[in-house]
Scaffold this active site. Structure first.
Site, mmCIF file in Angstrom:
data_model
loop_
_atom_site.group_PDB
_atom_site.id
_atom_site.type_symbol
_atom_site.label_atom_id
_atom_site.label_comp_id
_atom_site.label_asym_id
_atom_site.label_seq_id
_atom_site.Cartn_x
_atom_site.Cartn_y
_atom_site.Cartn_z
ATOM 1 N N GLU A 99 0.829 -1.205 0.000
ATOM 2 C CA GLU A 99 0.000 0.000 0.000
ATOM 3 C C GLU A 99 0.864 1.256 0.000
ATOM 4 O O GLU A 99 1.934 1.295 0.621
ATOM 5 C CB GLU A 99 -0.930 0.010 1.223
ATOM 6 C CG GLU A 99 -2.038 -1.015 1.116
ATOM 7 C CD GLU A 99 -3.012 -0.946 2.283
ATOM 8 O OE1 GLU A 99 -4.202 -1.172 2.040
ATOM 9 O OE2 GLU A 99 -2.591 -0.680 3.418
ATOM 10 N N CYS A 347 -1.157 6.894 9.828
ATOM 11 C CA CYS A 347 -0.002 6.298 10.492
ATOM 12 C C CYS A 347 -0.383 5.037 11.257
ATOM 13 O O CYS A 347 -1.295 5.047 12.080
ATOM 14 C CB CYS A 347 0.601 7.329 11.449
ATOM 15 S SG CYS A 347 2.023 6.743 12.378
#
Length: 359
Positions: A99, A347
């Site tokens: 990703e 994150c």
């Protein structure tokens, strides 16, 4: 085309020159081929019309070109941004998947790229760490992410391109330093159409001391971010068990001091605030003491919720108290906004069920 053939985008210019020499071709052909690969993003040797048919045949028999295949694309809009945050799932030559994220703000278009498939460090608060480690990405697979994200930029904003790159996706960049550096050198060279200053590239690490020392001596101008998350050795071991035991805080502080002295550049200390774990005034005091030993700035991050992981974000009042103590201690502190939380692009969130290889 055999999948066992080496992807030609993984070869440095010198390596390609050596390979062409074995094929009886002059060294200057390597520069021409690299131009087609990294300026024109050729997806096949047939597109390299400046080369003879005979050479194109030799290349196709010896190497492959395997552009990363986009298999999924998600986007979400943030409150303060006109452009969406976008996440793409890319399939590699061996059918593994990775990703990458595009974060678009008013003045920046930042690529957040991965350096490994999975991660060997197993930090309990991170989704990537829960999927285990599969392998390092090659230099060509790293640059391929950049080109894929840059295409997204150009499609929505013709004439525009990426302004920043952060190695904050899946994996630990400094456990794949050679390929990361090779990719950065390709992306920052003036020889190709895509050329980004190394000062606009950030490498994030848990604190791999030997590789921090290597970067400090390399002459590279990239920025360095260190994921700390606790300034107490025992507490850091509970949050980052593998990294903290291999690279203890005391030795890490010394390495960062040496790095900033040799490069003249500050380090960004990244601190993920976790409710009831590392958010107390004592934690702030320990972080202040640690951070005053070298040139740095501090980024505080709110925790992004992850399915089946039980950590919780702190209340805003706790975060503000924590930040204010650090500021009063003379430190430069910012709260880093998270982008893409609703599509698991923020994150610590990069890893989902779709990461599994198709059956």
């Amino acid at each position: 085309m055999s999948e066992q053939q080496q992807n030609i985008t993984d070869l440095t210019l010198t390596e390609l020159q050596q390979a062409l020499s074995l094929l009886g071709e002059p060294a200057f052909r390597a520069t021409q081929i690299h131009q087609w690969l990294f300026s024109h993003h050729a997806a096949s040797f047939e597109e390299m019309t400046i080369l003879s048919l005979a050479l194109r045949k030799k290349l196709s028999e010896s190497f492959s070109i395997h552009p990363l295949k986009r298999v999924e694309h998600q986007e979400c809009f943030e409150e303060d941004c006109e452009s969406p945050t976008e996440k793409i799932l890319l399939e590699l030559q061996d059918k593994s998947r990775v990703e990458s994220v595009l974060i678009a703000t008013e003045n920046r278009r930042t690529a957040c790229v991965s350096s490994q498939i999975g991660c060997p460090l197993q930090c309990p608060f991170c989704a990537t760490g829960q999927m285990g480690f599969r392998r390092n990405l090659t230099a060509g697979e790293i640059t391929g992410q950049i080109y894929a994200l840059n295409e997204l930029v150009g499609a929505k904003e013709p004439g525009k391109s990426l302004t920043n790159i952060v190695f904050m996706g899946m994996g630990e960049p400094l456990l794949n330093t050679g390929n990361v550096i090779e990719a950065i050198e390709t992306l920052s060279t003036r020889n190709y159409r895509f050329c980004l200053s190394q000062k606009r590239i950030t490498i994030s690490t848990v604190g791999v001391i030997p590789e921090i020392q290597r970067l400090g001596k390399s002459g590279m101008k990239t920025k360095l971010a260190v994921s700390l998350h606790a300034a107490d050795q025992q507490k850091r071991e509970s949050l980052m068990p593998i990294a903290s035991r291999q690279y203890p805080l005391k030795e890490l502080g010394t390495a960062l001091s040496e790095y900033t002295q040799s490069t003249g550049m500050p380090v960004t200390i990244v601190y993920l605030l976790l409710k009831g774990i590392n958010d107390s005034l004592d934690d702030a005091k320990m972080l202040a003491r640690f951070s005053k030993t070298f040139l740095c700035k501090i980024n505080l991050i709110d925790y992004n919720s992850i399915i089946n992981i039980k950590f919780k974000p702190v209340y805003s009042a706790t975060r503000d108290m924590f930040q204010q103590y650090l500021i009063n201690s003379g430190l430069h502190v910012t709260i880093r906004k998270s982008y893409g939380t609703t599509i698991n692009a923020a994150c610590g969130q990069l890893a989902t069920a779709s990461m599994q290889n198709p059956q």
